[in-house]
Design a protein around this motif. Structure first.
Motif, PDB file in Angstrom:
ATOM      1  N   ALA A 180       2.969  11.827   0.805  1.00  0.00           N
ATOM      2  CA  ALA A 180       2.109  11.448  -0.589  1.00  0.00           C
ATOM      3  C   ALA A 180       2.860  11.200  -1.463  1.00  0.00           C
ATOM      4  O   ALA A 180       2.920  10.851  -2.622  1.00  0.00           O
ATOM      5  CB  ALA A 180       1.191  12.533  -0.822  1.00  0.00           C
ATOM      6  N   PHE A 181       3.658  12.557  -1.984  1.00  0.00           N
ATOM      7  CA  PHE A 181       4.297  12.274  -3.007  1.00  0.00           C
ATOM      8  C   PHE A 181       5.740  11.329  -3.502  1.00  0.00           C
ATOM      9  O   PHE A 181       6.819  10.912  -4.435  1.00  0.00           O
ATOM     10  CB  PHE A 181       5.726  13.917  -3.491  1.00  0.00           C
ATOM     11  CG  PHE A 181       4.465  15.468  -3.794  1.00  0.00           C
ATOM     12  CD1 PHE A 181       3.833  15.242  -4.524  1.00  0.00           C
ATOM     13  CD2 PHE A 181       4.710  16.077  -2.936  1.00  0.00           C
ATOM     14  CE1 PHE A 181       2.989  15.952  -5.861  1.00  0.00           C
ATOM     15  CE2 PHE A 181       3.823  17.088  -3.564  1.00  0.00           C
ATOM     16  CZ  PHE A 181       2.945  16.936  -4.541  1.00  0.00           C
ATOM     17  N   GLU A 182       6.616  11.320  -1.582  1.00  0.00           N
ATOM     18  CA  GLU A 182       6.747  10.769  -1.617  1.00  0.00           C
ATOM     19  C   GLU A 182       6.864   8.845  -1.547  1.00  0.00           C
ATOM     20  O   GLU A 182       7.800   7.463  -1.967  1.00  0.00           O
ATOM     21  CB  GLU A 182       7.565   9.963  -0.027  1.00  0.00           C
ATOM     22  CG  GLU A 182       8.069  11.310   0.261  1.00  0.00           C
ATOM     23  CD  GLU A 182       9.281  11.416   1.572  1.00  0.00           C
ATOM     24  OE1 GLU A 182      10.158  12.226   1.865  1.00  0.00           O
ATOM     25  OE2 GLU A 182       8.574  10.765   2.320  1.00  0.00           O
ATOM     26  N   GLN A 183       5.683   8.655  -1.772  1.00  0.00           N
ATOM     27  CA  GLN A 183       4.753   7.526  -2.065  1.00  0.00           C
ATOM     28  C   GLN A 183       4.812   6.947  -3.690  1.00  0.00           C
ATOM     29  O   GLN A 183       4.407   5.774  -3.986  1.00  0.00           O
ATOM     30  CB  GLN A 183       3.699   7.760  -1.560  1.00  0.00           C
ATOM     31  CG  GLN A 183       3.336   7.121  -0.269  1.00  0.00           C
ATOM     32  CD  GLN A 183       4.076   6.111   0.512  1.00  0.00           C
ATOM     33  OE1 GLN A 183       4.450   4.410   0.467  1.00  0.00           O
ATOM     34  NE2 GLN A 183       5.266   6.034   1.570  1.00  0.00           N
ATOM     35  N   ILE A 184       4.834   7.689  -4.457  1.00  0.00           N
ATOM     36  CA  ILE A 184       4.730   7.088  -5.578  1.00  0.00           C
ATOM     37  C   ILE A 184       5.669   6.473  -5.879  1.00  0.00           C
ATOM     38  O   ILE A 184       7.236   7.179  -5.998  1.00  0.00           O
ATOM     39  CB  ILE A 184       4.662   9.083  -6.470  1.00  0.00           C
ATOM     40  CG1 ILE A 184       3.954   9.923  -6.067  1.00  0.00           C
ATOM     41  CG2 ILE A 184       5.020   8.706  -8.002  1.00  0.00           C
ATOM     42  CD1 ILE A 184       3.589  11.102  -6.907  1.00  0.00           C
ATOM     43  N   ASP A 185       6.133   5.897  -7.158  1.00  0.00           N
ATOM     44  CA  ASP A 185       6.847   5.254  -7.472  1.00  0.00           C
ATOM     45  C   ASP A 185       7.798   5.864  -8.410  1.00  0.00           C
ATOM     46  O   ASP A 185       7.712   6.273  -8.833  1.00  0.00           O
ATOM     47  CB  ASP A 185       6.439   3.905  -8.733  1.00  0.00           C
ATOM     48  CG  ASP A 185       7.091   2.875  -8.708  1.00  0.00           C
ATOM     49  OD1 ASP A 185       8.499   3.420  -9.197  1.00  0.00           O
ATOM     50  OD2 ASP A 185       6.418   2.271  -9.378  1.00  0.00           O
ATOM     51  N   SER A 186       9.381   6.092  -8.351  1.00  0.00           N
ATOM     52  CA  SER A 186      10.017   6.199  -8.809  1.00  0.00           C
ATOM     53  C   SER A 186      10.450   6.395 -10.086  1.00  0.00           C
ATOM     54  O   SER A 186      11.203   6.919 -10.975  1.00  0.00           O
ATOM     55  CB  SER A 186      11.291   6.575  -7.671  1.00  0.00           C
ATOM     56  OG  SER A 186      12.255   5.183  -8.193  1.00  0.00           O
ATOM     57  N   ASN A 187      10.077   5.177 -10.104  1.00  0.00           N
ATOM     58  CA  ASN A 187      10.242   4.360 -11.380  1.00  0.00           C
ATOM     59  C   ASN A 187       9.029   5.099 -12.631  1.00  0.00           C
ATOM     60  O   ASN A 187       9.518   5.003 -13.799  1.00  0.00           O
ATOM     61  CB  ASN A 187      10.117   3.153 -11.515  1.00  0.00           C
ATOM     62  CG  ASN A 187      10.891   2.058 -11.374  1.00  0.00           C
ATOM     63  OD1 ASN A 187      12.289   2.582 -11.782  1.00  0.00           O
ATOM     64  ND2 ASN A 187      10.906   0.591 -10.602  1.00  0.00           N
ATOM     65  N   LEU A 188       7.831   6.165 -12.341  1.00  0.00           N
ATOM     66  CA  LEU A 188       6.833   6.213 -13.216  1.00  0.00           C
ATOM     67  C   LEU A 188       7.416   7.462 -13.291  1.00  0.00           C
ATOM     68  O   LEU A 188       7.077   8.091 -14.597  1.00  0.00           O
ATOM     69  CB  LEU A 188       5.387   6.903 -12.067  1.00  0.00           C
ATOM     70  CG  LEU A 188       5.055   5.357 -12.243  1.00  0.00           C
ATOM     71  CD1 LEU A 188       3.882   6.451 -10.858  1.00  0.00           C
ATOM     72  CD2 LEU A 188       4.138   4.865 -12.936  1.00  0.00           C
ATOM     73  N   LEU A 189       8.681   8.083 -12.557  1.00  0.00           N
ATOM     74  CA  LEU A 189       9.143   9.565 -12.754  1.00  0.00           C
ATOM     75  C   LEU A 189       9.969   9.842 -13.702  1.00  0.00           C
ATOM     76  O   LEU A 189      10.397  10.688 -15.208  1.00  0.00           O
ATOM     77  CB  LEU A 189       8.911  10.327 -11.719  1.00  0.00           C
ATOM     78  CG  LEU A 189       8.327  10.120 -10.683  1.00  0.00           C
ATOM     79  CD1 LEU A 189       9.106  11.560  -9.490  1.00  0.00           C
ATOM     80  CD2 LEU A 189       7.063  11.262 -10.941  1.00  0.00           C
ATOM     81  N   ARG A 190      11.071   8.504 -13.442  1.00  0.00           N
ATOM     82  CA  ARG A 190      11.833   7.760 -14.920  1.00  0.00           C
ATOM     83  C   ARG A 190      11.391   7.917 -16.112  1.00  0.00           C
ATOM     84  O   ARG A 190      12.489   8.156 -16.576  1.00  0.00           O
ATOM     85  CB  ARG A 190      12.735   6.965 -13.878  1.00  0.00           C
ATOM     86  CG  ARG A 190      13.597   7.594 -12.653  1.00  0.00           C
ATOM     87  CD  ARG A 190      13.866   5.964 -11.813  1.00  0.00           C
ATOM     88  NE  ARG A 190      15.186   6.088 -10.417  1.00  0.00           N
ATOM     89  CZ  ARG A 190      14.695   5.095 -10.107  1.00  0.00           C
ATOM     90  NH1 ARG A 190      14.698   3.901  -9.889  1.00  0.00           N
ATOM     91  NH2 ARG A 190      15.527   5.553  -8.703  1.00  0.00           N
ATOM     92  N   VAL A 191      10.480   7.342 -16.430  1.00  0.00           N
ATOM     93  CA  VAL A 191      10.542   6.791 -17.279  1.00  0.00           C
ATOM     94  C   VAL A 191       9.278   8.003 -17.892  1.00  0.00           C
ATOM     95  O   VAL A 191       9.502   7.931 -19.213  1.00  0.00           O
ATOM     96  CB  VAL A 191       9.009   5.489 -17.351  1.00  0.00           C
ATOM     97  CG1 VAL A 191       7.928   5.865 -18.532  1.00  0.00           C
ATOM     98  CG2 VAL A 191       9.492   4.746 -16.388  1.00  0.00           C
ATOM     99  N   ALA A 192       7.968   8.582 -16.927  1.00  0.00           N
ATOM    100  CA  ALA A 192       8.521   9.684 -17.987  1.00  0.00           C
ATOM    101  C   ALA A 192       8.993  10.249 -18.622  1.00  0.00           C
ATOM    102  O   ALA A 192       8.995  11.317 -19.632  1.00  0.00           O
ATOM    103  CB  ALA A 192       7.357  10.690 -16.868  1.00  0.00           C
ATOM    104  N   ARG A 193      10.374  10.835 -17.704  1.00  0.00           N
ATOM    105  CA  ARG A 193      11.551  11.332 -18.294  1.00  0.00           C
ATOM    106  C   ARG A 193      12.163  11.088 -19.585  1.00  0.00           C
ATOM    107  O   ARG A 193      12.383  11.509 -20.563  1.00  0.00           O
ATOM    108  CB  ARG A 193      12.121  12.090 -17.398  1.00  0.00           C
ATOM    109  CG  ARG A 193      12.423  12.793 -15.689  1.00  0.00           C
ATOM    110  CD  ARG A 193      13.658  12.459 -14.895  1.00  0.00           C
ATOM    111  NE  ARG A 193      13.038  13.262 -13.590  1.00  0.00           N
ATOM    112  CZ  ARG A 193      12.921  12.786 -12.532  1.00  0.00           C
ATOM    113  NH1 ARG A 193      12.832  11.968 -12.184  1.00  0.00           N
ATOM    114  NH2 ARG A 193      12.477  13.615 -11.340  1.00  0.00           N
ATOM    115  N   THR A 194      12.262   9.601 -19.270  1.00  0.00           N
ATOM    116  CA  THR A 194      12.815   9.060 -20.784  1.00  0.00           C
ATOM    117  C   THR A 194      12.085   9.572 -22.457  1.00  0.00           C
ATOM    118  O   THR A 194      12.074   9.325 -23.399  1.00  0.00           O
ATOM    119  CB  THR A 194      13.630   7.702 -20.516  1.00  0.00           C
ATOM    120  OG1 THR A 194      11.634   6.826 -20.268  1.00  0.00           O
ATOM    121  CG2 THR A 194      14.625   7.593 -19.264  1.00  0.00           C
ATOM    122  N   LEU A 195      10.729   9.554 -21.301  1.00  0.00           N
ATOM    123  CA  LEU A 195       9.799   9.360 -22.823  1.00  0.00           C
ATOM    124  C   LEU A 195       9.666  11.123 -22.973  1.00  0.00           C
ATOM    125  O   LEU A 195       8.831  11.050 -24.172  1.00  0.00           O
ATOM    126  CB  LEU A 195       8.458   8.983 -21.765  1.00  0.00           C
ATOM    127  CG  LEU A 195       7.937   7.500 -21.847  1.00  0.00           C
ATOM    128  CD1 LEU A 195       6.191   7.894 -21.199  1.00  0.00           C
ATOM    129  CD2 LEU A 195       8.564   7.190 -23.091  1.00  0.00           C
TER     130      LEU A 195
END
Length: 601
Positions: free
Chosen positions: A110-125
């Motif tokens: 379930a965690f692997e299916q999450i779009d990695s871009n969502l996490l990357r963008v969250a970090r930049t925010l």
């Protein structure tokens, strides 16, 4: 129906406790393994899933060695007068061990299916890792985690071999439903065995069916897009304000990638800088290094006097501290959050509800999406999602805005409209902006300066006019749309021999010392009725290729062609020109204007 229902209560008690424990342990282990890059990962993974592979009796035997009177844990508990063996605690431990792999593997998936871009963008925010877990990863993984919990419960409920080895079969104490079934069959009580078999199947299947039904209805609700949200007018430009910055961006980094090494050095200011290159040239990796999502092997990144990365000084600011706005290709809007929640995600805590509401309304008015704050991303069109993502990136007033092919997911018509909006947005934005694309026309329209990349190297850096008029290499010329090339050698200071075209060409541009090729753009080849002009040659039509407004003509110079692939140059003409040209007898005459010839190293 048997008189003694204790197996039911013992099974439920042990299974619920085992599920409760595996829920937290499984999620924690899955999330940890998702980001673990250390040594021994395969070994750790093997240990976690071993109970799923080994026979339950083997698992029970190992637990007995661990918790038994002579085992290490058993000896520690002996002075306390407490024993795990032949107690319902032992049954719960056995159920926990055998259920853990299902919880772990399903949660990991379930965690692997999450779009990695969502996490990357969250970090930049500006989000911390704990914030990302609680607000993004965990909510998005809920369907998978719920399925994992159901499977873990069903597995714990049905555990037999390991429980028998560690807890035994003590009626009223450790006898679970599987054991009741086994010993009922052994004793010939078939009706009792049927009762318990139907009971355990009913409990297990009802949980699984309930989860599946919930997921199906949830998917249908998310798939119902509100048609009213798909056709608002497009804004001419965003007028989002940001503080004034003067020193700009400096990047000098190296990073080893698969197949080549990324090595670039450039600077950026208030004018948008386009990073142009083919797929795999390293464009997106540069943005990720600037944002802090990836770490360069060496080098330095400085933004407005702040050192974001310096390998020699050991400085590597986390993404949340870099003040970078990052717009990725698929926009990476958090799907479980509303438009308003997406926009305010990166804002500092402590703002009042009134301030947040006013900020959201201001941003939505700027992108002409007023009234959309309670919509979810799946209720928006592609263009609307892009505008929300841009508003989110600019809401926290970043010092740099990184745009990673923001139009790649849009159709041609919408791309053209949003491109004009982007031009207006970047004109009003006072920070540094980098625009990644592989579309040369898009780069030309949006960015006054370009950095052209080939396999991680900067091969041309300058104004868009310089790069399009005087590309330094064949690769740069190809990226900027040139289709006609020939190897070339200088003859005199004003003449070159085009070997592949079989002709001598007069040139005006100074001949480079390391001349390798001469080229000309397809739309700059001219047809003429005067065969005695300089650089004019007879040609024969080989084949054509049609677009809605233009014709591409594949031409063979000097003599007729022998097959469809035997041609020298491509010429592009409007269909009006083609209508007058196509009926003229061969040979035609083409002129390669000396002013239009491109000399490359």
């Amino acid at each position: 129906m048997p008189f003694d229902l204790s197996p039911l209560w013992i099974s439920l008690k042990t299974s619920l406790l085992a599920t409760f424990i595996t829920f937290f342990l499984g999620i924690a282990a899955a999330y940890w393994m998702l980001g673990y890059r250390g040594k021994g990962k395969a070994l750790i993974e093997g240990i976690f899933v071993a109970p799923l592979i080994l026979p339950p009796t083997v698992v029970g035997f190992l637990l007995l060695l661990l918790f038994g009177k002579n085992g290490p844990v058993g000896k520690l508990m002996e002075p306390l007068g407490f024993s795990i063996v032949f107690t319902w605690y032992g049954a719960a431990i056995a159920a926990t061990i055998v259920a853990f792999p299902l919880m772990y593997k399903t949660a990991l998936g379930a965690f692997e299916q999450i779009d990695s871009n969502l996490l990357r963008v969250a970090r930049t925010l500006g989000a911390k890792e704990s914030t990302i877990f609680w607000r993004i990863s965990l909510p998005l993984a809920v369907p998978g985690i719920l399925a994992a919990t159901t499977l873990a419960f069903a597995r714990a409920l049905g555990e037999f071999g390991a429980t028998l080895m560690l807890a035994g079969n003590i009626p009223g104490q450790t006898q679970t439903i599987p054991m009741a079934i086994y010993f009922a069959v052994e004793g010939g009580a078939i009706n009792e065995a049927w009762f318990w078999a139907l009971a355990i199947m009913g409990i297990s299947l009802s949980g699984i069916i309930a989860v599946n039904y919930w997921q199906e209805t949830r998917g249908k609700r998310r798939g119902q897009i509100n048609s009213k949200s798909l056709s608002p007018s497009l804004p001419h430009s965003l007028t989002l304000s940001s503080p004034s910055f003067s020193s700009g961006l400096f990047v000098d980094i190296e990073k080893q990638l698969s197949g080549f090494s990324l090595k670039v050095c450039f600077s950026g200011d208030k004018q948008p800088l386009g990073l142009l290159g083919g797929s795999g040239a390293g464009k997106s990796m540069i943005l990720r290094c600037i944002a802090g999502i990836e770490t360069p092997s060496s080098g330095r990144i400085v933004l407005n006097g702040r050192v974001l990365f310096d390998s020699q000084r050991g400085i590597n600011l986390p993404p949340r501290d870099r003040r970078i706005g990052f717009l990725v290709q698929n926009y990476a809007l958090f799907p479980h959050m509303t438009v308003g929640q997406n926009i305010v995600f990166g804002l500092p805590k402590g703002l009042s509800a009134t301030a947040i509401r006013q900020l959201v309304e201001t941003q939505l008015i700027a992108v002409q999406l007023e009234g959309y704050s309670q919509r979810y991303p799946h209720q928006l069109s592609g263009g609307q999602q892009q505008r929300v993502a841009l508003a989110r990136a600019l809401a926290s007033q970043p010092e740099a805005l990184l745009l990673d092919e923001p139009f790649s997911a849009l159709d041609t018509h919408l791309r053209s409209q949003l491109e004009q909006q982007m031009v207006g947005t970047l004109a009003n934005y006072e920070g540094v902006s980098l625009f990644v694309t592989h579309n040369m026309e898009e780069a030309y329209r949006i960015c006054p300066h370009l950095l052209v990349l080939e396999k991680g190297k900067a091969v041309h850096y300058g104004t868009k006019h310089d790069i399009f008029e005087h590309p330094a290499t064949v690769g740069v010329a190809q990226l900027t749309g040139c289709k006609n090339f020939s190897s070339a050698v200088p003859i005199t200071s004003g003449q070159v021999q085009a070997n592949d075209w079989g002709c001598t060409l007069n040139v005006i541009e100074p001949i480079p010392d390391a001349l390798s090729n001469v080229g000309i753009r397809a739309h700059q080849i001219m047809f003429t009725d005067e065969p005695n002009q300089e650089n004019t040659f007879p040609c024969w039509l080989v084949r054509t290729s049609e677009t809605p407004h233009r014709m591409t003509l594949f031409l063979k110079l000097h003599h007729p062609s022998t097959n469809n692939n035997d041609y020298h140059v491509q010429a592009e003409v409007f269909k009006e020109k083609w209508a007058t040209l196509k009926d003229q007898p061969m040979p035609w005459y083409v002129r390669l204007d000396p002013l239009r010839l491109i000399l490359m190293q």
